[in-house]
Scaffold this active site. Structure first.
Site, PDB file in Angstrom:
ATOM      1  N   MET A 157      12.441  24.608   2.073  1.00 16.12           N
ATOM      2  CA  MET A 157      11.644  23.740   1.211  1.00 16.12           C
ATOM      3  C   MET A 157      12.523  22.938   0.240  1.00 16.12           C
ATOM      4  SD  MET A 157       8.591  24.738  -1.429  1.00 16.12           S
ATOM      5  CE  MET A 157       7.576  25.564  -0.235  1.00 16.12           C
ATOM      6  N   ARG A 194     -11.123   0.834  13.774  1.00 15.21           N
ATOM      7  CA  ARG A 194     -11.260   1.667  12.567  1.00 15.21           C
ATOM      8  C   ARG A 194     -12.031   0.954  11.471  1.00 15.21           C
ATOM      9  NH1 ARG A 194      -4.933   1.191  10.284  1.00 15.21           N
ATOM     10  NH2 ARG A 194      -5.138  -1.019   9.793  1.00 15.21           N
ATOM     11  N   TYR A 206      16.028  30.311   7.682  1.00 15.25           N
ATOM     12  CA  TYR A 206      14.962  31.141   8.240  1.00 15.25           C
ATOM     13  C   TYR A 206      15.109  31.213   9.762  1.00 15.25           C
ATOM     14  CZ  TYR A 206      12.712  30.898   3.686  1.00 15.25           C
ATOM     15  OH  TYR A 206      12.431  31.003   2.348  1.00 15.25           O
ATOM     16  N   LYS A 231       0.841  -1.204   0.000  1.00 12.86           N
ATOM     17  CA  LYS A 231       0.000   0.000   0.000  1.00 12.86           C
ATOM     18  C   LYS A 231       0.874   1.251   0.000  1.00 12.86           C
ATOM     19  CE  LYS A 231      -0.274  -0.408   5.012  1.00 12.86           C
ATOM     20  NZ  LYS A 231      -1.110  -0.800   6.158  1.00 12.86           N
TER      21      LYS A 231
END
Ligand SMILES: *Cc1c(COP(=O)(O)O)cnc(C)c1O
Length: 385
Positions: free
Chosen positions: A320, A137, A272, A40
């Site tokens: 990023m 679930r 940053y 999966k």
């Protein structure tokens, strides 16, 4: 296919390691237990088609996917073995799953109705029943077996329907935890449900085990196991709980090119928020990988990379598209060199579990978090790595 010469960053997939891990599972559970290799989420991010091609010669019983589209992709790639859906299908996906001849997981009577109706046009369709023993679930409630099981059977019309009930399973929620009692409890609940079935257990494929259960409780293997993470080089559980701990062979290596090298004077800042400040003269290298590639942003000022077989710290916040390492200790670095974020370089190694722990998550999330920006390359064993 793109090669590492053309990429700024990439993932190498060692299919040999994958096969080694598959054989470790098989050795642990024994040759008579079927293996449903979980592929999966695109083979835990490493490429489901590639993974099935590599495993085919080892004769898994079949493959496990979460979505109809994942099963369709495998069928289009020529996979003929059984493909089990281990999540309930959104009603809209029923036809697609049926058309690809997937095996549905049935968790309630309404989804069985849809599967039966699809089988009237698609032809013979198999399904497994999921029993909820605490995961909460999906699955029929283990406490209510005496109610749902006869209703389910009556819908099959005494075998006249086109849908065949061929398996039953549950899923363990704490097989990787220190405490073994929850797993034993779930096993007991599942046995309790099995004992109340109005059909012979011999006619069904019975399975419960994810990687951790398969390796830690081989006695729970039943007819089949469903390993995932261990195949992909993630630890099934803390080795403390898994004596004798089978360590997975590494499978995924994440590499990035050095794109810039600089000498930085005292007081120089990076990233940053300028969260790292050079204390004295430092040497920094910029790597062409960032959180936009799936490198967890929280590794800034915490994680490491490997360069020329040495560990170097990630400094400042990860951007990023870029990350910066302090290479003061490895000054012989230049643009174009290859840094390793996960994997081996010489004698040094960063495992996916180490990265996951630093990032406060699990190896599954790290592996599936790498984005489409990173080409997945089959590892060339003639490569330097
Ligand atoms: C994902 C999944 C597995 C595999 O679990 P791992 O912990 O990756 O081995 C097995 N069974 C089901 C139902 C799953 O959803």
């Amino acid at each position: 296919m793109q090669n590492s010469e053309q990429a700024r960053a990439w993932i190498e997939v060692d299919v040999q390691g994958l096969c080694t891990n598959f054989e470790t599972v098989r050795r642990t559970v024994g040759p008579d237990v079927a293996i449903i290799a979980m592929v999966k989420a695109d083979g835990y991010g490493l490429g489901a088609v590639r993974v099935t091609r590599a495993l085919e010669p080892l004769s898994p019983w079949g493959y496990g996917v979460a979505a109809a589209s994942e099963g369709v992709e495998l069928r289009e790639a020529g996979v003929r073995r059984p493909i089990l859906l281990t999540s309930p299908l959104p009603p809209q996906d029923t036809e697609r799953a049926a058309g690809a001849g997937l095996i549905a997981s049935i968790s309630d009577l309404a989804s069985l109705d849809r599967w039966l109706s699809a089988s009237r046009t698609a032809g013979a369709l198999d399904f497994h029943v999921e029993v909820d023993t605490g995961m909460g679930r999906a699955g029929f409630d283990w406490r209510e077996t005496s109610q749902w099981a006869p209703s389910l059977l009556s819908k099959l019309d005494g075998g006249a329907s086109n849908a065949r009930w061929t398996g039953i399973y549950t899923h363990m929620h704490s097989a990787d935890a220190a405490e073994s009692a929850p797993t034993r409890t779930q096993w007991r609940r599942f046995q309790d449900a099995l004992s109340q079935l109005p059909v012979s257990r011999e006619d069904l494929m019975v399975h419960v085990s994810n990687s951790a259960t398969a390796l830690r409780w081989p006695e729970y293997a039943a007819d089949a196991v469903r390993p995932g993470i261990f195949l992909y080089g993630g630890r099934a559980a803390d080795p403390e709980y898994l004596p004798p701990a089978p360590e997975p062979a590494p499978v995924a290596s994440v590499r990035a090119r050095v794109v810039m090298v600089r000498d930085v004077p005292p007081g120089g800042t990076v990233g940053y928020g300028a969260t790292h400040v050079a204390r004295g003269w430092e040497k920094w290298a910029t790597l062409a990988i960032g959180y936009g590639d799936g490198l967890p942003r929280c590794l800034g000022n915490r994680g490491c990379a490997l360069l020329h077989g040495r560990r170097v710290p990630l400094i400042g916040r990860i951007s990023m598209d870029m990350a910066v390492v302090d290479i003061t200790a490895v000054p012989d670095t230049s643009a174009g060199d290859i840094a390793t974020l996960i994997g081996r370089d010489g004698d040094a190694c960063i495992t996916v579990d180490e990265v996951a722990q630093l990032a406060g998550t699990i190896s599954y999330e790290i592996l599936t978090g790498f984005t489409a920006r990173l080409p997945r390359l089959e590892q060339d064993t003639n490569d330097k790595y």
